[in-house]
Design an enzyme around this catalytic site. Structure first.
Site, PDB file in Angstrom:
ATOM      1  N   LYS A 261     -22.379  77.869  21.662  1.00 50.09           N
ATOM      2  CA  LYS A 261     -23.315  76.816  22.064  1.00 50.09           C
ATOM      3  C   LYS A 261     -23.417  76.804  23.576  1.00 50.09           C
ATOM      4  O   LYS A 261     -22.419  76.636  24.275  1.00 50.09           O
ATOM      5  CB  LYS A 261     -22.817  75.456  21.561  1.00 50.09           C
ATOM      6  CG  LYS A 261     -23.610  74.260  22.079  1.00 50.09           C
ATOM      7  CD  LYS A 261     -22.919  72.954  21.728  1.00 50.09           C
ATOM      8  CE  LYS A 261     -23.577  71.766  22.423  1.00 50.09           C
ATOM      9  NZ  LYS A 261     -22.843  70.494  22.202  1.00 50.09           N
ATOM     10  N   ASP A 266     -26.685  68.340  29.088  1.00 54.99           N
ATOM     11  CA  ASP A 266     -27.020  67.506  27.931  1.00 54.99           C
ATOM     12  C   ASP A 266     -27.167  66.057  28.362  1.00 54.99           C
ATOM     13  O   ASP A 266     -26.183  65.367  28.625  1.00 54.99           O
ATOM     14  CB  ASP A 266     -25.925  67.641  26.864  1.00 54.99           C
ATOM     15  CG  ASP A 266     -26.219  66.802  25.629  1.00 54.99           C
ATOM     16  OD1 ASP A 266     -27.383  66.382  25.461  1.00 54.99           O
ATOM     17  OD2 ASP A 266     -25.291  66.574  24.836  1.00 54.99           O
ATOM     18  N   LYS A 273     -27.575  59.347  27.001  1.00 61.99           N
ATOM     19  CA  LYS A 273     -26.174  59.010  27.226  1.00 61.99           C
ATOM     20  C   LYS A 273     -26.057  58.014  28.387  1.00 61.99           C
ATOM     21  O   LYS A 273     -26.831  58.076  29.350  1.00 61.99           O
ATOM     22  CB  LYS A 273     -25.372  60.262  27.606  1.00 61.99           C
ATOM     23  CG  LYS A 273     -25.248  61.333  26.547  1.00 61.99           C
ATOM     24  CD  LYS A 273     -24.516  62.546  27.109  1.00 61.99           C
ATOM     25  CE  LYS A 273     -24.411  63.687  26.126  1.00 61.99           C
ATOM     26  NZ  LYS A 273     -23.395  63.418  25.090  1.00 61.99           N
ATOM     27  N   ASP A 284     -21.256  71.424  28.690  1.00 57.82           N
ATOM     28  CA  ASP A 284     -21.607  71.506  27.279  1.00 57.82           C
ATOM     29  C   ASP A 284     -22.011  72.915  26.860  1.00 57.82           C
ATOM     30  O   ASP A 284     -22.365  73.144  25.713  1.00 57.82           O
ATOM     31  CB  ASP A 284     -22.733  70.515  26.960  1.00 57.82           C
ATOM     32  CG  ASP A 284     -22.715  70.043  25.517  1.00 57.82           C
ATOM     33  OD1 ASP A 284     -21.653  70.164  24.873  1.00 57.82           O
ATOM     34  OD2 ASP A 284     -23.754  69.564  25.028  1.00 57.82           O
ATOM     35  N   ASP A 343     -28.776  63.215  20.403  1.00 56.60           N
ATOM     36  CA  ASP A 343     -27.572  63.690  21.092  1.00 56.60           C
ATOM     37  C   ASP A 343     -26.689  64.531  20.174  1.00 56.60           C
ATOM     38  O   ASP A 343     -25.584  64.904  20.543  1.00 56.60           O
ATOM     39  CB  ASP A 343     -26.783  62.507  21.669  1.00 56.60           C
ATOM     40  CG  ASP A 343     -25.779  62.942  22.728  1.00 56.60           C
ATOM     41  OD1 ASP A 343     -25.956  64.049  23.287  1.00 56.60           O
ATOM     42  OD2 ASP A 343     -24.816  62.194  22.992  1.00 56.60           O
ATOM     43  N   GLU A 345     -27.550  67.539  19.313  1.00 58.51           N
ATOM     44  CA  GLU A 345     -28.422  68.709  19.478  1.00 58.51           C
ATOM     45  C   GLU A 345     -27.702  70.028  19.244  1.00 58.51           C
ATOM     46  O   GLU A 345     -28.324  71.034  18.886  1.00 58.51           O
ATOM     47  CB  GLU A 345     -29.053  68.703  20.879  1.00 58.51           C
ATOM     48  CG  GLU A 345     -28.233  69.305  21.999  1.00 58.51           C
ATOM     49  CD  GLU A 345     -26.925  68.561  22.290  1.00 58.51           C
ATOM     50  OE1 GLU A 345     -26.000  69.194  22.826  1.00 58.51           O
ATOM     51  OE2 GLU A 345     -26.833  67.352  21.993  1.00 58.51           O
ATOM     52  N   ARG A 347     -25.662  71.153  16.989  1.00 63.11           N
ATOM     53  CA  ARG A 347     -25.701  71.707  15.628  1.00 63.11           C
ATOM     54  C   ARG A 347     -27.094  72.261  15.309  1.00 63.11           C
ATOM     55  O   ARG A 347     -27.229  73.137  14.459  1.00 63.11           O
ATOM     56  CB  ARG A 347     -25.258  70.659  14.614  1.00 63.11           C
ATOM     57  CG  ARG A 347     -26.150  69.459  14.460  1.00 63.11           C
ATOM     58  CD  ARG A 347     -25.429  68.279  13.836  1.00 63.11           C
ATOM     59  NE  ARG A 347     -24.473  67.693  14.776  1.00 63.11           N
ATOM     60  CZ  ARG A 347     -23.658  66.679  14.471  1.00 63.11           C
ATOM     61  NH1 ARG A 347     -23.666  66.158  13.252  1.00 63.11           N
ATOM     62  NH2 ARG A 347     -22.819  66.201  15.375  1.00 63.11           N
TER      63      ARG A 347
END
Length: 500
Positions: A261, A266, A273, A284, A343, A345, A347
């Protein structure tokens, strides 16, 4: 490589201690009389301990300057043969710190009275800690400390035979250091485009074949889950990088697939957030950095199986085009996904990537992702979560975590968890709003996209641990490279999967 390692089975003598300005001494944990412990300057050190009313060599590191012409700085500790790899790595970090802070040119490691197995384990831990400590993460301070300058260290290991594999330790360290360096870069220094340029340099250097699935190609592949996340960006830099390493004569064979990933920043998207949670979200993309670092380490070791490395690179930003709650997107395998939280995202981008990977039918897929807060709540940042679709991988992953010192804990993957992801309007929900067992639900979601290929998902709860973890001195740990090398080389995961 900053470490130049020489190893000898001979015990260190006083002249050896006098030669080095820095020495690390490791002894077995025992109740022996301090005065009878046979190593250079033992009596001097014993006298200092007796002044502190200590009758045994300490298990916590003791740092002293020896009364010789070099004023040799020595750190000393004892170890138990029952110590775990994690415990040895943690001790090693504490033992090397007083030395690496002074930027030594030479360093001696004296393994005293240890059996061959424990001596090798201690030597490996100390060299791993030295590799990590001497690597400098990027800094943007105007006044750079001289201590940050790189310098090679000539290390002599006394009391350990030639079975010590210094080449593998160096390869693991190179992979880990790459993962930590990339993860530490500020988000304006590592956009998806700049990240791809970094990867291109590595691919050229290591003769990896590189293919880039840009936004246009991803549209043709119907990767609607990935595209939903990327569409919030004002540019089309996002995409999926595919790298391939293949030994001579094995270019067409099935092998290992590594997936990472790579969300370079993010914001949380429309479900924005708060500032406290968004700070640090340039990290991230650590899963992609770990996958890339693992590919680098395995390439350096010239393993005899092909490796495909897939890196899903994007940002999760807000804007007029950003995806939103209650959208329904179609993934590349045809699954219609109801968006519940923007949030979650990671997956989504992994779903399409895993489907592209599974079409090649690799022998094993390993993916890495800083995926869920739920995994951190369950394990803290000391362990990472492991999820797999083969029982044999459950045991292999647990043992690889113990042996490597990068500890993982397997979680359940039972089918009945899927009931929480049932959607009224689509084939599946992306997640739930309740957040209960979100790390397990994320894994169950991803499981739909691996087409029954043997698969191990690592939720990197331990990707950042305040103060470092095991032998790693930085908060950013690069967790996963040592674990994966152990899984593949020591546990023989590919061969054992082939036997099932």
């Amino acid at each position: 490589m900053l470490l130049k390692v020489h190893r000898t089975a001979n015990a260190a003598k006083e002249k050896d201690f006098d030669h080095h300005a820095h020495v690390i001494v490791v002894l077995p944990k025992a109740d022996a009389d301090l005065r009878k412990t046979p190593f250079p300057y033992a009596e001097t050190l014993a006298q200092r301990l007796r002044r502190q009313d200590q009758k045994q060599w300490p298990s916590a590191p003791l740092t002293v300057d020896l009364p010789n012409a070099a004023g040799t700085r020595a750190t000393l500790a004892t170890v138990s043969p029952l110590a775990s790899t994690f415990e040895l790595l943690t001790l090693a970090r504490k033992l090397v710190t007083p030395h690496t802070e002074q930027r030594p040119e030479t360093l001696g490691i004296a393994l005293v009275g240890l059996d061959d197995t424990l001596a090798k384990r201690c030597a490996e831990a100390l060299l791993a800690a030295l590799h990590a400590a001497t690597f400098r993460l990027p800094t943007y301070k105007r006044d750079k400390s001289p201590a940050r300058e790189t310098r090679s260290i000539a290390v002599t290991v006394y009391g350990c035979d030639n079975s010590l594999n210094v080449e593998r330790l160096a390869a693991e360290a190179d992979g880990n250091n790459l993962a930590r360096r990339l993860t530490s870069l500020p988000p304006n220094y590592l956009t998806p485009l700049l990240y791809r340029k970094e990867i291109e340099k590595l691919a050229k250097e290591h003769n990896w074949r590189m293919t880039f699935y840009d936004m246009k190609r991803l549209r043709k592949e119907n990767c609607g889950a990935f595209l939903a996340v990327a569409q919030g960006s004002e540019n089309d830099e996002a995409g999926i990088v595919h790298l391939r390493y293949a030994p001579r004569g094995k270019a067409t064979e099935r092998g290992l697939a590594l997936v990472g990933k790579g969300v370079c920043f993010d914001t949380g998207g429309n479900n924005l957030k708060p500032a406290k949670s968004m700070h640090g979200m340039h990290e991230d993309m650590e899963g992609s950095a770990v996958a890339l670092g693992t590919l680098l380490a395995l390439s350096r070791l010239q393993v005899d199986f092909p490796i495909d490395c897939w890196l899903a690179l994007t940002e999760n930003l807000i804007g007029p085009r950003a995806f939103k709650q209650n959208d329904v997107v179609t993934a590349s395998n045809g699954t219609h996904v109801e968006i519940v939280h923007t949030d979650a995202e990671g997956r989504l981008i992994l779903a399409d990537t895993l489907h592209l990977v599974s079409r090649q039918k690799p022998r094993l897929i390993v993916d890495y992702a800083t995926l869920t807060g739920a995994c951190v709540y369950a394990l803290s940042t000391r362990y990472s979560g492991a999820f797999c679709n083969r029982p044999v991988l459950h045991d292999l992953a647990l043992q690889a975590g113990r042996d490597s010192g990068e500890r993982v804990w397997p979680f359940p993957m039972d089918d009945d968890f899927d009931t929480d992801l049932e959607s009224q309007v689509a084939d599946i929900k992306q997640c739930t709003l309740a957040g209960e067992a979100d790390h397990i639900l994320a894994a169950r979601f991803l499981n739909r996209f691996v087409a029954n290929t043997p698969w191990l998902h690592i939720d990197l709860a331990a990707g950042n641990n305040k103060g470092g973890l095991a032998h790693i001195p930085s908060d950013i740990t690069g967790f996963g490279v040592r674990f994966t090398l152990n899984l593949l080389i020591d546990q023989g995961a590919l061969e054992k999967l082939d036997e099932v």
